[in-house]
Design an enzyme around this catalytic site. Structure first.
Site, mmCIF file in Angstrom:
data_model
loop_
_atom_site.group_PDB
_atom_site.id
_atom_site.type_symbol
_atom_site.label_atom_id
_atom_site.label_comp_id
_atom_site.label_asym_id
_atom_site.label_seq_id
_atom_site.Cartn_x
_atom_site.Cartn_y
_atom_site.Cartn_z
ATOM 1 N N LYS A 66 0.808 -1.228 0.000
ATOM 2 C CA LYS A 66 0.000 0.000 0.000
ATOM 3 C C LYS A 66 0.840 1.277 0.000
ATOM 4 O O LYS A 66 0.558 2.211 -0.744
ATOM 5 C CB LYS A 66 -0.926 0.025 1.232
ATOM 6 C CG LYS A 66 -1.984 -1.052 1.217
ATOM 7 C CD LYS A 66 -2.848 -0.943 2.470
ATOM 8 C CE LYS A 66 -3.733 -2.143 2.632
ATOM 9 N NZ LYS A 66 -4.577 -2.100 3.818
ATOM 10 N N ASP A 104 -9.769 2.108 3.245
ATOM 11 C CA ASP A 104 -9.664 1.545 4.604
ATOM 12 C C ASP A 104 -10.229 2.523 5.641
ATOM 13 O O ASP A 104 -10.821 2.104 6.642
ATOM 14 C CB ASP A 104 -8.203 1.243 4.962
ATOM 15 C CG ASP A 104 -7.690 -0.023 4.283
ATOM 16 O OD1 ASP A 104 -8.511 -0.884 3.944
ATOM 17 O OD2 ASP A 104 -6.460 -0.141 4.097
ATOM 18 N N ASN A 153 2.400 1.131 20.641
ATOM 19 C CA ASN A 153 2.924 0.241 19.603
ATOM 20 C C ASN A 153 4.213 -0.405 20.065
ATOM 21 O O ASN A 153 4.982 0.192 20.818
ATOM 22 C CB ASN A 153 3.179 1.043 18.319
ATOM 23 C CG ASN A 153 3.564 0.141 17.153
ATOM 24 O OD1 ASN A 153 2.816 -0.770 16.826
ATOM 25 N ND2 ASN A 153 4.724 0.373 16.560
HETATM 26 P P1 NDP Z 1 1.615 -3.386 9.111
HETATM 27 O O1 NDP Z 1 2.656 -4.388 8.805
HETATM 28 O O2 NDP Z 1 1.623 -2.073 8.404
HETATM 29 O O3 NDP Z 1 1.635 -3.068 10.694
HETATM 30 C C1 NDP Z 1 1.684 -4.105 11.629
HETATM 31 C C2 NDP Z 1 1.511 -3.538 13.044
HETATM 32 O O4 NDP Z 1 1.426 -4.623 13.959
HETATM 33 C C3 NDP Z 1 2.671 -2.657 13.493
HETATM 34 O O5 NDP Z 1 2.188 -1.680 14.369
HETATM 35 C C4 NDP Z 1 3.560 -3.663 14.228
HETATM 36 O O6 NDP Z 1 4.378 -3.064 15.213
HETATM 37 C C5 NDP Z 1 2.510 -4.507 14.916
HETATM 38 N N1 NDP Z 1 2.993 -5.861 15.221
HETATM 39 C C6 NDP Z 1 3.360 -6.817 14.340
HETATM 40 N N2 NDP Z 1 3.749 -7.927 14.995
HETATM 41 C C7 NDP Z 1 3.632 -7.658 16.319
HETATM 42 C C8 NDP Z 1 3.904 -8.391 17.511
HETATM 43 N N3 NDP Z 1 4.371 -9.660 17.454
HETATM 44 N N4 NDP Z 1 3.681 -7.804 18.694
HETATM 45 C C9 NDP Z 1 3.205 -6.531 18.760
HETATM 46 N N5 NDP Z 1 2.936 -5.778 17.668
HETATM 47 C C10 NDP Z 1 3.154 -6.331 16.464
HETATM 48 O O7 NDP Z 1 0.226 -4.150 8.864
HETATM 49 P P2 NDP Z 1 -1.222 -3.497 8.687
HETATM 50 O O8 NDP Z 1 -1.320 -2.313 9.567
HETATM 51 O O9 NDP Z 1 -1.514 -3.335 7.261
HETATM 52 O O10 NDP Z 1 -2.162 -4.673 9.218
HETATM 53 C C11 NDP Z 1 -2.332 -4.914 10.600
HETATM 54 C C12 NDP Z 1 -3.491 -5.883 10.785
HETATM 55 O O11 NDP Z 1 -4.684 -5.267 10.320
HETATM 56 C C13 NDP Z 1 -3.352 -7.186 10.013
HETATM 57 O O12 NDP Z 1 -3.821 -8.233 10.811
HETATM 58 C C14 NDP Z 1 -4.272 -7.013 8.813
HETATM 59 O O13 NDP Z 1 -4.792 -8.240 8.338
HETATM 60 C C15 NDP Z 1 -5.372 -6.157 9.453
HETATM 61 N N6 NDP Z 1 -6.103 -5.366 8.474
HETATM 62 C C16 NDP Z 1 -7.457 -5.501 8.425
HETATM 63 C C17 NDP Z 1 -8.203 -4.774 7.539
HETATM 64 C C18 NDP Z 1 -9.674 -4.984 7.487
HETATM 65 O O14 NDP Z 1 -10.299 -4.574 6.496
HETATM 66 N N7 NDP Z 1 -10.267 -5.565 8.508
HETATM 67 C C19 NDP Z 1 -7.578 -3.810 6.621
HETATM 68 C C20 NDP Z 1 -6.153 -3.705 6.775
HETATM 69 C C21 NDP Z 1 -5.452 -4.477 7.659
HETATM 70 P P3 NDP Z 1 5.863 -2.560 14.866
HETATM 71 O O15 NDP Z 1 5.705 -1.119 14.445
HETATM 72 O O16 NDP Z 1 6.576 -2.707 16.134
HETATM 73 O O17 NDP Z 1 6.404 -3.429 13.774
#
Ligand code: NDP
Length: 296
Positions: A66, A104, A153
């Site tokens: 994205k 979104d 976060n």
């Molecule tokens: P990104 O990769 O952009 O962001 C991931 C986020 O999750 C970051 O804040 C990351 O923190 C955090 N994270 C990842 N792993 C861990 C962990 N083990 N412990 C704590 N924090 C963690 O992904 P997206 O924001 O695009 O997606 C996030 C979720 O939202 C996904 O599950 C996706 O499927 C869902 N989603 C749902 C949508 C819907 O329509 N319902 C639309 C878009 C997304 P850090 O900064 O530390 O890496």
């Protein structure tokens, strides 16, 4: 001629968008198909050129493409929200050009307001995450004018960056960063009215809960953007499958929804951009729910 749509991302096999959109096309008798395309980040630029040449009508775009896509498109080919967020999840072919949108934000807003019936004015919101989904949720929340928006976060630097960006664009809303640790989020939860999980925790089997479940009180409204796509998210006792966070919140008497409604509404907004007509929401919802039950 058959119109061609699709979703690209990496990986893409788990995406529910093909099921949702093909069901909509079929229900309305539209001569169109919607297919998944696995595209690695480094392939995005040539793929984009190919799509333009082939005249593909529209696409959804998901993780991890994205933000990269928003950088590849020229500013004049970005809708104002996609430009502000720096993330594109929908492409529309217009006069030989691909124009980028972000649905979104509207997907999250409609799920929050229409599905969870949550009015965030005068409410304190704890938002977990600072990635793409968190940015879309934060933007939608800030526009709705909560009393305070707290961001936590895993990587504090990313939370700080999100908070700075929000303050710059929405100076009237109180934005604070909270440490991501269990104790700090439990303390924030005790004073919060709404919890939004926009981390990817809950997506993979065996993931820990993003907060201490015992910190969730019964007045809390919980919105988990993760949707129940994996077998581990099985619904107990014949109930619809949902995420562990939602199950735990409901067990404590809180009102909670998972990301299915957001998925549905962002898809509905993409449909509207492509077809300039009302999407068949009920058909799309049933198709997604059926696919989730089949997966589980
Ligand atoms: P990104 O990769 O952009 O962001 C991931 C986020 O999750 C970051 O804040 C990351 O923190 C955090 N994270 C990842 N792993 C861990 C962990 N083990 N412990 C704590 N924090 C963690 O992904 P997206 O924001 O695009 O997606 C996030 C979720 O939202 C996904 O599950 C996706 O499927 C869902 N989603 C749902 C949508 C819907 O329509 N319902 C639309 C878009 C997304 P850090 O900064 O530390 O890496």
């Amino acid at each position: 001629m058959t119109r061609v749509f699709g979703v690209m991302g990496f990986p893409i096999s788990h995406s529910l968008s093909p099921v949702m959109h093909n069901a909509a096309f079929q229900a309305l008798g539209l001569d169109a198909i919607y297919a998944p395309f696995e595209v690695m980040p480094r392939q995005l630029s040539p793929v984009l050129q190919g799509l333009q040449v082939m005249g593909v009508d529209g696409l959804n775009v998901t993780v991890p493409l994205k933000e990269r896509l928003a950088r590849l498109l020229s500013r004049t080919d970005l809708d104002p929200i996609a430009l502000t967020l720096g993330a594109v999840n929908t492409l529309v072919q217009r006069d030989g050009r691909l124009v980028g949108y972000n649905t979104d934000v509207e997907g999250f807003r409609r799920a929050l307001v229409e599905e969870m019936r949550c009015d965030v004015r005068k409410k304190r919101v704890l938002l977990l995450g600072a990635g793409g989904a968190a940015r879309a949720a934060a933007w939608a929340l800030a526009q709705l004018g909560p009393e305070a928006l707290w961001v936590a976060n895993r990587t504090a630097m990313h939370a700080n960056r999100l908070a700075r960006w929000l303050r710059r664009h929405t100076p009237r809303v109180t934005i604070e960063v909270v440490p991501f640790g269990r104790r700090s989020t439990a303390k924030a939860l005790a004073q919060a009215d709404v919890l939004v999980n926009a981390t990817s925790l809950g997506l993979r089997p065996g993931d820990a809960l993003p907060v201490d479940p015992s910190a969730m009180h019964k007045r809390l409204m919980v919105f988990d953007v993760v949707y129940p796509v994996r077998p581990s998210l099985q619904g107990a006792g014949g109930r619809a499958p949902t995420t562990a966070l939602v199950r735990q919140a409901r067990r404590r008497g809180a009102c909670a929804i998972d990301g299915l409604a957001m998925l549905l509404y962002q898809g509905a907004e993409s449909f509207r951009l492509w077809w300039q007509r009302e999407p068949p929401l009920d058909v799309m919802r049933r198709a997604v729910e059926r696919a989730i039950r089949k997966n589980n």
